[in-house]
Design a protein around this motif. Structure first.
Motif, PDB file in Angstrom:
ATOM      1  N   MET A   1      17.229  -9.091  32.353  1.00  0.00           N
ATOM      2  CA  MET A   1      17.782 -10.423  32.316  1.00  0.00           C
ATOM      3  C   MET A   1      19.203 -10.845  33.563  1.00  0.00           C
ATOM      4  SD  MET A   1      16.830 -12.199  29.898  1.00  0.00           S
ATOM      5  CE  MET A   1      15.810 -11.660  29.283  1.00  0.00           C
ATOM      6  N   LYS A   2      19.189  -9.463  33.724  1.00  0.00           N
ATOM      7  CA  LYS A   2      20.483  -9.134  35.450  1.00  0.00           C
ATOM      8  C   LYS A   2      21.534 -10.102  34.951  1.00  0.00           C
ATOM      9  CE  LYS A   2      16.553 -10.303  38.769  1.00  0.00           C
ATOM     10  NZ  LYS A   2      15.364  -9.981  39.165  1.00  0.00           N
ATOM     11  N   PRO A   3      22.413  -9.465  33.977  1.00  0.00           N
ATOM     12  CA  PRO A   3      23.761  -9.458  34.199  1.00  0.00           C
ATOM     13  C   PRO A   3      24.827  -9.328  34.888  1.00  0.00           C
ATOM     14  CG  PRO A   3      23.554  -7.410  32.374  1.00  0.00           C
ATOM     15  CD  PRO A   3      22.332  -7.753  33.304  1.00  0.00           C
ATOM     16  N   ASP A   4      26.063  -9.462  34.899  1.00  0.00           N
ATOM     17  CA  ASP A   4      26.930  -9.580  35.609  1.00  0.00           C
ATOM     18  C   ASP A   4      27.641  -7.992  34.854  1.00  0.00           C
ATOM     19  OD1 ASP A   4      26.713 -10.864  38.284  1.00  0.00           O
ATOM     20  OD2 ASP A   4      28.065 -12.705  36.783  1.00  0.00           O
ATOM     21  N   VAL A   5      27.424  -7.140  35.625  1.00  0.00           N
ATOM     22  CA  VAL A   5      28.643  -5.317  34.750  1.00  0.00           C
ATOM     23  C   VAL A   5      29.843  -5.584  35.210  1.00  0.00           C
ATOM     24  CG1 VAL A   5      28.738  -3.363  34.960  1.00  0.00           C
ATOM     25  CG2 VAL A   5      26.285  -4.621  35.574  1.00  0.00           C
ATOM     26  N   LEU A   6      30.517  -5.689  34.087  1.00  0.00           N
ATOM     27  CA  LEU A   6      31.923  -6.001  34.347  1.00  0.00           C
ATOM     28  C   LEU A   6      32.406  -4.093  33.957  1.00  0.00           C
ATOM     29  CD1 LEU A   6      32.328  -8.664  31.886  1.00  0.00           C
ATOM     30  CD2 LEU A   6      32.731  -8.714  34.523  1.00  0.00           C
ATOM     31  N   GLY A   7      33.525  -3.692  34.695  1.00  0.00           N
ATOM     32  CA  GLY A   7      34.015  -2.733  34.612  1.00  0.00           C
ATOM     33  C   GLY A   7      33.586  -1.710  35.566  1.00  0.00           C
ATOM     34  N   ASP A   8      33.708  -0.032  35.108  1.00  0.00           N
ATOM     35  CA  ASP A   8      32.749   0.668  35.788  1.00  0.00           C
ATOM     36  C   ASP A   8      31.360   0.493  36.213  1.00  0.00           C
ATOM     37  OD1 ASP A   8      31.870   1.938  33.944  1.00  0.00           O
ATOM     38  OD2 ASP A   8      33.117   3.767  34.180  1.00  0.00           O
ATOM     39  N   GLY A   9      30.474   0.263  34.958  1.00  0.00           N
ATOM     40  CA  GLY A   9      29.061   0.620  35.583  1.00  0.00           C
ATOM     41  C   GLY A   9      28.719   1.482  34.608  1.00  0.00           C
ATOM     42  N   SER A  10      29.342   2.536  34.016  1.00  0.00           N
ATOM     43  CA  SER A  10      28.343   4.256  34.153  1.00  0.00           C
ATOM     44  C   SER A  10      27.601   3.979  32.709  1.00  0.00           C
ATOM     45  CB  SER A  10      30.007   4.891  33.550  1.00  0.00           C
ATOM     46  OG  SER A  10      30.420   4.131  32.320  1.00  0.00           O
ATOM     47  N   ASP A  11      28.441   3.132  31.909  1.00  0.00           N
ATOM     48  CA  ASP A  11      26.680   3.064  30.801  1.00  0.00           C
ATOM     49  C   ASP A  11      25.352   2.302  31.204  1.00  0.00           C
ATOM     50  OD1 ASP A  11      29.234   3.468  28.906  1.00  0.00           O
ATOM     51  OD2 ASP A  11      28.873   1.455  28.548  1.00  0.00           O
ATOM     52  N   TRP A  12      25.207   1.573  32.802  1.00  0.00           N
ATOM     53  CA  TRP A  12      24.284   1.139  33.264  1.00  0.00           C
ATOM     54  C   TRP A  12      23.998   2.459  34.268  1.00  0.00           C
ATOM     55  CZ3 TRP A  12      22.394  -3.433  31.255  1.00  0.00           C
ATOM     56  CH2 TRP A  12      22.963  -4.050  30.123  1.00  0.00           C
ATOM     57  N   LYS A  13      23.725   3.380  33.895  1.00  0.00           N
ATOM     58  CA  LYS A  13      23.438   4.230  34.681  1.00  0.00           C
ATOM     59  C   LYS A  13      22.200   5.107  33.983  1.00  0.00           C
ATOM     60  CE  LYS A  13      27.579   5.552  36.627  1.00  0.00           C
ATOM     61  NZ  LYS A  13      27.610   5.253  38.395  1.00  0.00           N
ATOM     62  N   THR A  14      21.672   4.777  32.703  1.00  0.00           N
ATOM     63  CA  THR A  14      20.906   5.696  31.956  1.00  0.00           C
ATOM     64  C   THR A  14      20.337   3.922  31.727  1.00  0.00           C
ATOM     65  OG1 THR A  14      21.700   7.854  31.440  1.00  0.00           O
ATOM     66  CG2 THR A  14      19.918   7.275  30.559  1.00  0.00           C
ATOM     67  N   LEU A  15      18.940   3.692  31.936  1.00  0.00           N
ATOM     68  CA  LEU A  15      18.751   2.269  31.259  1.00  0.00           C
ATOM     69  C   LEU A  15      17.848   2.510  30.346  1.00  0.00           C
ATOM     70  CD1 LEU A  15      18.212   0.494  34.384  1.00  0.00           C
ATOM     71  CD2 LEU A  15      20.062   0.134  33.148  1.00  0.00           C
ATOM     72  N   SER A  16      17.663   2.196  29.286  1.00  0.00           N
ATOM     73  CA  SER A  16      16.631   2.337  28.288  1.00  0.00           C
ATOM     74  C   SER A  16      15.085   2.254  29.041  1.00  0.00           C
ATOM     75  CB  SER A  16      16.470   1.647  27.114  1.00  0.00           C
ATOM     76  OG  SER A  16      16.227   0.048  27.563  1.00  0.00           O
ATOM     77  N   PRO A  17      13.987   2.733  28.235  1.00  0.00           N
ATOM     78  CA  PRO A  17      12.761   2.370  29.332  1.00  0.00           C
ATOM     79  C   PRO A  17      12.056   0.959  29.059  1.00  0.00           C
ATOM     80  CG  PRO A  17      12.359   3.735  26.894  1.00  0.00           C
ATOM     81  CD  PRO A  17      14.341   4.027  27.290  1.00  0.00           C
ATOM     82  N   ASP A  18      10.852   0.469  29.664  1.00  0.00           N
ATOM     83  CA  ASP A  18      10.631  -0.532  29.281  1.00  0.00           C
ATOM     84  C   ASP A  18       9.759  -0.391  28.254  1.00  0.00           C
ATOM     85  OD1 ASP A  18      11.974  -1.558  31.532  1.00  0.00           O
ATOM     86  OD2 ASP A  18       9.932  -0.909  32.883  1.00  0.00           O
ATOM     87  N   LEU A  19       9.569  -1.739  27.891  1.00  0.00           N
ATOM     88  CA  LEU A  19       8.326  -1.207  26.431  1.00  0.00           C
ATOM     89  C   LEU A  19       6.994  -1.235  26.703  1.00  0.00           C
ATOM     90  CD1 LEU A  19       9.852  -3.721  23.958  1.00  0.00           C
ATOM     91  CD2 LEU A  19       9.686  -1.083  23.758  1.00  0.00           C
ATOM     92  N   GLU A  20       6.102  -1.396  26.661  1.00  0.00           N
ATOM     93  CA  GLU A  20       4.862  -1.298  26.924  1.00  0.00           C
ATOM     94  C   GLU A  20       3.942  -2.319  26.672  1.00  0.00           C
ATOM     95  OE1 GLU A  20       3.008   0.779  28.615  1.00  0.00           O
ATOM     96  OE2 GLU A  20       4.339   2.675  28.885  1.00  0.00           O
ATOM     97  N   PRO A  21       2.947  -3.144  27.969  1.00  0.00           N
ATOM     98  CA  PRO A  21       2.595  -4.347  26.885  1.00  0.00           C
ATOM     99  C   PRO A  21       2.348  -4.808  25.817  1.00  0.00           C
ATOM    100  CG  PRO A  21       2.433  -4.366  29.114  1.00  0.00           C
ATOM    101  CD  PRO A  21       2.798  -3.004  28.433  1.00  0.00           C
TER     102      PRO A  21
END
Length: 110
Positions: free
Chosen positions: A1-21
């Motif tokens: 969804m391409k959100p704007d990251v507010l703050g230090d962004g450390s929570d976004w360093k480990t992304l959850s896996p993509d869902l399988e089709p």
């Protein structure tokens, strides 16, 4: 969804896996069949959701509760329904088998 990251962004360093089709398609189907004004923890909507999740489990398709919850949020599923979806997945992954009136056959998923 391409959100704007507010703050230090450390929570976004480990992304959850993509869902399988193979998981996304039944979820898309659910968004077309359930009444979004209702909760998915009662009656028809619950049976629809649980039936699909049980079919995925019976077909040995791995499900990630947090990723599915995120997909539901991004797909316009409202209220507490994304959280309830994730809880159903956690329950099913832990061995519980919530009641469903109709469960899809495993060969439908494959």
């Amino acid at each position: 969804m391409k959100p704007d990251v507010l703050g230090d962004g450390s929570d976004w360093k480990t992304l959850s896996p993509d869902l399988e089709p193979i998981v996304i398609e039944p979820l898309r189907g659910l968004t077309l069949t359930v009444n979004h004004n209702n909760t998915i923890s009662a009656h028809f909507e619950k049976y629809q959701v649980v039936g699909v999740l049980l079919a995925l489990r019976d077909a040995r398709i791995p499900m990630d509760a947090d990723t599915m919850q995120g997909w539901a949020l991004c797909s316009g599923v409202a209220g507490k329904n994304p959280e309830r979806l994730a809880q159903y997945v956690r329950d099913i992954d832990s061995g519980k088998r919530p009641r469903a009136r109709h469960v899809l056959r495993t060969d439908y998923i494959k």
